[in-house]
Design an enzyme around this catalytic site. Structure first.
Site, PDB file in Angstrom:
ATOM      1  N   HIS A   1       0.274   5.687   1.601  1.00 21.07           N
ATOM      2  CA  HIS A   1      -0.262   6.580   1.821  1.00 21.07           C
ATOM      3  C   HIS A   1      -0.856   8.399   0.950  1.00 21.07           C
ATOM      4  O   HIS A   1       1.096   8.068   0.874  1.00 21.07           O
ATOM      5  CB  HIS A   1      -0.369   7.112   2.680  1.00 21.07           C
TER       6      HIS A   1
ATOM      7  N   GLN B   1       0.619  -1.404   0.031  1.00 18.30           N
ATOM      8  CA  GLN B   1      -0.163   0.235   0.066  1.00 18.30           C
ATOM      9  C   GLN B   1       1.047   1.457   0.253  1.00 18.30           C
ATOM     10  O   GLN B   1       2.097   1.541   0.127  1.00 18.30           O
ATOM     11  CB  GLN B   1      -0.785  -0.265   1.198  1.00 18.30           C
TER      12      GLN B   1
ATOM     13  N   ARG C   1      -4.315   0.350  -1.745  1.00 21.19           N
ATOM     14  CA  ARG C   1      -3.863  -0.711  -2.923  1.00 21.19           C
ATOM     15  C   ARG C   1      -3.150  -0.700  -3.251  1.00 21.19           C
ATOM     16  O   ARG C   1      -4.142  -0.397  -4.706  1.00 21.19           O
ATOM     17  CB  ARG C   1      -5.126  -1.902  -1.632  1.00 21.19           C
TER      18      ARG C   1
ATOM     19  N   HIS D   1       5.351   0.603   0.781  1.00 22.38           N
ATOM     20  CA  HIS D   1       5.115  -0.520   2.177  1.00 22.38           C
ATOM     21  C   HIS D   1       4.354  -1.588   2.231  1.00 22.38           C
ATOM     22  O   HIS D   1       2.902  -1.793   1.864  1.00 22.38           O
ATOM     23  CB  HIS D   1       5.233   0.321   3.327  1.00 22.38           C
TER      24      HIS D   1
END
Length: 316
Positions: free
Chosen positions: A97, A95, A191, A171
Site C-alpha cells: 500500500h 501486495q 498487487r 505483505h
C-alpha cells in the site's frame, strides 16, 4: 444524551474468502466466499450505518461531516480509520500500500498503514511480511524474474499474534487465518503477485508492478512490541501506537470503569459477553459487536467477561 454508536456494516465477496465470518461470528454473509467485513467504516466503498439511538439510520460518513463535535471537531476531512475482519480461506495477493503522499497524488485518497491482530490461525498458517531485496534494482529484477521463493519473507503465525504493517511493506495474509485489521481509511492496494490464479471469468487479476516498485520500502519491517498493564479487573495491552492510530487489546473480567482519553474510541468485541454502561443506561455486548464511543461519552464502564480490540486516531 451521550450514547455509544453501534453499527450495521457491509460484507465484501473475495476470491480468497470463505465462511468463517458466519461460522465464528454468526454474521449473515452474502456468499460462501465472503472475505471482508468492514465493521467500522466511513469509506465510500463500504459505509457503516448507525444502528441505534439519535442518529439511527445515518451513515458514518455523514455523521462525521454533519456532527464533528461527536469526534472532537477533527481536522481530518474524512473519517480516518477503518476496522475490518478478514477471512483468508486462501492466500491474499502479495501486495503493498502507498503512503499518503503517493496515494493522494495518484489515487485521490489516503495511503494505507495497517495492523493485524490474529483472531485464529489453522496449524501451519503463514503470512508474508517483508522481502529480501537489498535495493530497488534488485527488487525490480526479482519481481520481473518471478523469484518469489528468494524474494518473499514468510512468517508462521498463531492466534494472538500481532503485526504492524506500515505503508510500503510487502505483505500477504496466508490461508487459514482470521484477522482483525485496523487501518487508515483507504482501499488502495497494489498487487505484486497473485499466484497466477484466475477470477470467476477465467481472467488473471491485474497486477500493479510499476506502482509497487515505486512505493515498496527496502529492508525488513520492524514489528511493534506490545506493552501490557494490569488494573484491577482490566488487562490492557497497547499493541501499537504510531502517527495514524493507537490500538489496544482489552481483557476484562467483572466491572471496569474507563474515561475518554482520545477524541473518540472504536471498539470491537472478539469474545465473551457483558454490558456497557453509559449515563446509567446499559447496552448488552456480545461477540462480533462493533461500536464507537464518541467524544461526548466522557466515561463508561464495562462489565462481564470480554476480549476487545479498541483504537483511536492520532494527530499526525
Amino acid at each position: 444524551m451521550a450514547e455509544p454508536l453501534f453499527l450495521d456494516s457491509c460484507m465484501h465477496d473475495k476470491i480468497w474468502g470463505g465462511t468463517k465470518l458466519r461460522d465464528v461470528f454468526n454474521y449473515d454473509i452474502p456468499s460462501e466466499t465472503t472475505g471482508e467485513y468492514w465493521a467500522i467504516s466511513a469509506h465510500p466503498n463500504g459505509v457503516s450505518t448507525i444502528a441505534n439511538g439519535t442518529y439511527k439510520g445515518l451513515g458514518l460518513d455523514k455523521l462525521y461531516s454533519e456532527h464533528p463535535e461527536l469526534f472532537g471537531n477533527p481536522k481530518e476531512p474524512v473519517f480516518p480509520l477503518l476496522t475490518k475482519i478478514l477471512d483468508a480461506n486462501d492466500w491474499l495477493s502479495v501486495q503493498v500500500h502507498p503512503d499518503d503522499t503517493y496515494a493522494l497524488e495518484h489515487e485521490g485518497e489516503l495511503g494505507k498503514t495497517e495492523c493485524w491482530y490474529i483472531i485464529s490461525a489453522e496449524a501451519g498458517s503463514e503470512i508474508i511480511y517483508g522481502h529480501n531485496a537489498q535495493s530497488k534494482e534488485e527488487l525490480e529484477e526479482m519481481i520481473k524474474s518471478g523469484d518469489w521463493d528468494h524474494l518473499l519473507t514468510k512468517v508462521p503465525v498463531q492466534a494472538g499474534d500481532f503485526f504492524f504493517v506500515p505503508s510500503g511493506t510487502m505483505h500477504a495474509i496466508g490461508k487459514g487465518i482470521l484477522i482483525l485489521e485496523t487501518q487508515q481509511s483507504s482501499d488502495t492496494t497494489y498487487r505484486v503477485y497473485d499466484f497466477d490464479r484466475k477470477d470467476a471469468d477465467g481472467n488473471l487479476r491485474d497486477l500493479h508492478l510499476k506502482e509497487s516498485v515505486d512505493v515498496l520500502t527496502i529492508g525488513q519491517p520492524e514489528n511493534s512490541v506490545p506493552a501490557t498493564v494490569v488494573f484491577d479487573n482490566l488487562l490492557a495491552t497497547t499493541l501499537v501506537s504510531n502517527p495514524f492510530f493507537t490500538v489496544y487489546k482489552f481483557n476484562i473480567d467483572q466491572l471496569v470503569e474507563m474515561r475518554q482519553s482520545a477524541p473518540y474510541l472504536l471498539v470491537s468485541v472478539l469474545n465473551g459477553q457483558g454490558q456497557l454502561m453509559v449515563d446509567s443506561k446499559a447496552y448488552k455486548l456480545k461477540k462480533g459487536m462493533h461500536f464507537i464511543l464518541p467524544n461526548d461519552v466522557k466515561k463508561w464502564s464495562f462489565e462481564g467477561s470480554l476480549e476487545m480490540i479498541a483504537s483511536h486516531p492520532n494527530s499526525k
